[in-house]
Scaffold this motif. Structure first.
Motif, mmCIF file in Angstrom:
data_model
loop_
_atom_site.group_PDB
_atom_site.id
_atom_site.type_symbol
_atom_site.label_atom_id
_atom_site.label_comp_id
_atom_site.label_asym_id
_atom_site.label_seq_id
_atom_site.Cartn_x
_atom_site.Cartn_y
_atom_site.Cartn_z
ATOM 1 N N LEU A 268 0.832 -1.217 -0.015
ATOM 2 C CA LEU A 268 0.027 0.059 0.162
ATOM 3 C C LEU A 268 0.923 1.476 -0.062
ATOM 4 O O LEU A 268 0.595 2.234 -0.604
ATOM 5 N N THR A 269 1.955 1.329 0.888
ATOM 6 C CA THR A 269 2.670 2.528 0.695
ATOM 7 C C THR A 269 3.613 2.671 -0.561
ATOM 8 O O THR A 269 3.656 3.785 -1.067
ATOM 9 N N ARG B 296 6.407 5.704 -18.370
ATOM 10 C CA ARG B 296 6.448 6.767 -18.932
ATOM 11 C C ARG B 296 5.617 7.731 -18.601
ATOM 12 O O ARG B 296 6.219 8.946 -18.682
ATOM 13 N N ARG B 297 4.439 7.581 -18.443
ATOM 14 C CA ARG B 297 3.324 8.802 -18.236
ATOM 15 C C ARG B 297 3.793 9.291 -17.001
ATOM 16 O O ARG B 297 3.640 10.589 -16.808
ATOM 17 N N ARG B 298 4.617 8.717 -15.960
ATOM 18 C CA ARG B 298 4.912 9.102 -14.765
ATOM 19 C C ARG B 298 6.491 9.787 -14.620
ATOM 20 O O ARG B 298 6.879 10.324 -13.659
ATOM 21 N N GLY C 79 4.872 6.642 -5.535
ATOM 22 C CA GLY C 79 5.816 6.441 -6.904
ATOM 23 C C GLY C 79 5.710 5.106 -7.587
ATOM 24 O O GLY C 79 6.199 5.135 -8.531
ATOM 25 N N GLY C 80 5.201 4.102 -6.649
ATOM 26 C CA GLY C 80 5.274 2.768 -7.272
ATOM 27 C C GLY C 80 4.105 2.278 -8.234
ATOM 28 O O GLY C 80 3.040 3.151 -8.333
ATOM 29 N N SER D 289 6.273 -2.896 -8.896
ATOM 30 C CA SER D 289 7.581 -2.123 -8.735
ATOM 31 C C SER D 289 7.190 -0.877 -8.078
ATOM 32 O O SER D 289 6.232 -0.286 -7.751
ATOM 33 N N PHE D 290 8.408 -0.488 -7.766
ATOM 34 C CA PHE D 290 8.715 0.637 -6.825
ATOM 35 C C PHE D 290 9.951 1.797 -7.315
ATOM 36 O O PHE D 290 10.678 1.177 -7.959
#
Length: 279
Positions: free
Chosen positions: A36-37, A100-102, A42-43, A60-61
Motif C-alpha cells: 500500500l505504501t 513513461r506517463r509518470r 511512486g510505485g 514495482s517501486f
C-alpha cells in the motif's frame, strides 16, 4: 479470454494480489502495509484480470543508482493455468506505458538467467539487456522455484527513453549475432538432459558471443540437482567474466528442436552506438 489490465491501488486489490502471490510461490506474501505504501508513493502495480478475477500482476517501486531515478520492477507473477498466453508481455508493456506517463526513463529488475522463459521475454521480446550479474542475490530461498540452489540473478535494464520496437531490436541483435562465437554449449546427456560445455576460444576477435542455457531448467533441476548446480556455477563464472570484460547480454534465441536457449552477447560500447542511432 477477456483480459483487462489496470493499476492496482486499493486495499482490496492488494489483498487479492497477496492471495495470488501466496498461491504462486507458496510463501508469505509482501505485507499489505508495504504494498500500500508503494502504491501511494511512486510505485506502479499493474494487475491482469480475466472477468474480474486477478490472474497476474507486476509490482514495482522507485529506485536510484548514481543519482538517477529508475523504476525497480521487483516481482511479476501469473497464475499457473494462465501462463504461456502472453500475459507477462502485456503486463510489462502496460508497466512501461504507465512508467513513461509518470516520467520514468528506465526500468530495472532481476531474474534467474537459467530460466529461459523469463530470459526470452526480457531480452528477445521486450528488448531489455543484461548489465550485471549478482551471485546468490537473495540468499537462501525456500520456494519451489528457487530452493536448493544459490539465488543468482541477472540485473536487466530496459530504457524507455530510446526504446526501439521489438522488430527493430530483434533485427539489430540478429545482425550483431549472425556470426557469433559459441562459448558455452548444451551437450546431451545419456539421460535426456543437457550439460554445460565451455569452449576455449579467442573471444577478443569476436563481434558477438552465444551462450546456451537449458530450455527447461526447472525440469532439469527436478531430474538432476547436481547437474543443475553445474549449470549454475558454469554460467555464474562465465557471465560474470563477460560482463566484467565489457560484454552485455542483448538478445536471446530459441531454435526449433533444440533443448537450449542461447543468449547473444555484444560489446557494450557497440550496443550503445547502435542505440544512439535510434534517434
Amino acid at each position: 479470454m477477456h483480459l483487462s489490465l489496470q493499476t492496482i491501488e486499493t486495499v482490496e486489490q492488494l489483498k487479492e494480489m497477496a492471495r495470488l502471490e501466496e498461491e504462486i510461490w507458496g510463501t508469505a506474501p509482501i505485507p499489505l502495509h508495504q504494498t500500500l505504501t508503494v502504491a501511494k508513493n511512486g510505485g506502479i502495480i499493474i494487475g491482469a484480470y480475466e472477468d474480474g478475477k486477478l490472474v497476474g500482476f507486476v509490482y514495482s517501486f522507485p529506485g536510484m543508482q548514481n543519482g538517477e531515478v529508475y523504476l525497480c520492477s521487483h516481482m511479476m507473477g501469473i497464475a499457473e493455468s494462465f501462463r504461456d498466453r502472453g500475459i507477462g508481455y502485456r503486463l510489462k508493456m502496460k508497466q512501461a506505458e504507465e512508467a513513461r506517463r509518470r516520467g520514468y526513463r528506465i526500468i530495472r529488475w532481476t531474474y534467474d538467467p537459467l530460466q529461459s522463459r523469463n530470459g526470452y521475454l526480457n531480452l528477445a521480446k521486450l528488448g531489455a539487456v543484461g548489465v550485471e550479474y549478482v551471485e546468490n542475490c537473495y540468499g537462501e530461498m525456500n520456494d519451489a522455484l528457487n530452493g536448493q540452489l544459490p539465488s543468482d540473478r541477472f540485473i536487466v535494464e530496459w530504457r524507455l527513453d530510446r526504446q526501439s520496437s521489438w522488430e527493430r531490436n530483434s533485427a539489430k541483435v540478429a545482425l550483431l549475432g549472425a556470426k557469433g562465437m559459441a562459448v558455452l554449449e548444451a551437450a546431451p546427456t545419456a539421460h535426456g538432459l543437457v550439460r554445460p560445455v565451455l569452449n576455449d576460444m579467442d573471444e577478443a576477435s569476436a563481434s558477438s558471443l552465444w551462450t546456451a542455457v537449458p530450455l527447461d531448467f526447472p525440469h532439469l533441476k527436478e531430474r538432476d540437482l547436481a547437474l543443475a548446480l553445474k549449470w549454475r556455477l558454469a554460467t555464474r563464472a562465465l557471465f560474470s567474466r563477460l560482463l566484467a570484460e565489457g560484454w552485455i547480454a542483448a538478445g536471446a534465441v530459441r531454435r526449433p528442436g533444440e533443448p537450449a536457449m542461447h543468449y547473444i552477447w555484444v560489446r557494450r560500447n557497440e550496443w550503445l552506438r547502435e542505440r544512439e542511432g535510434d534517434g
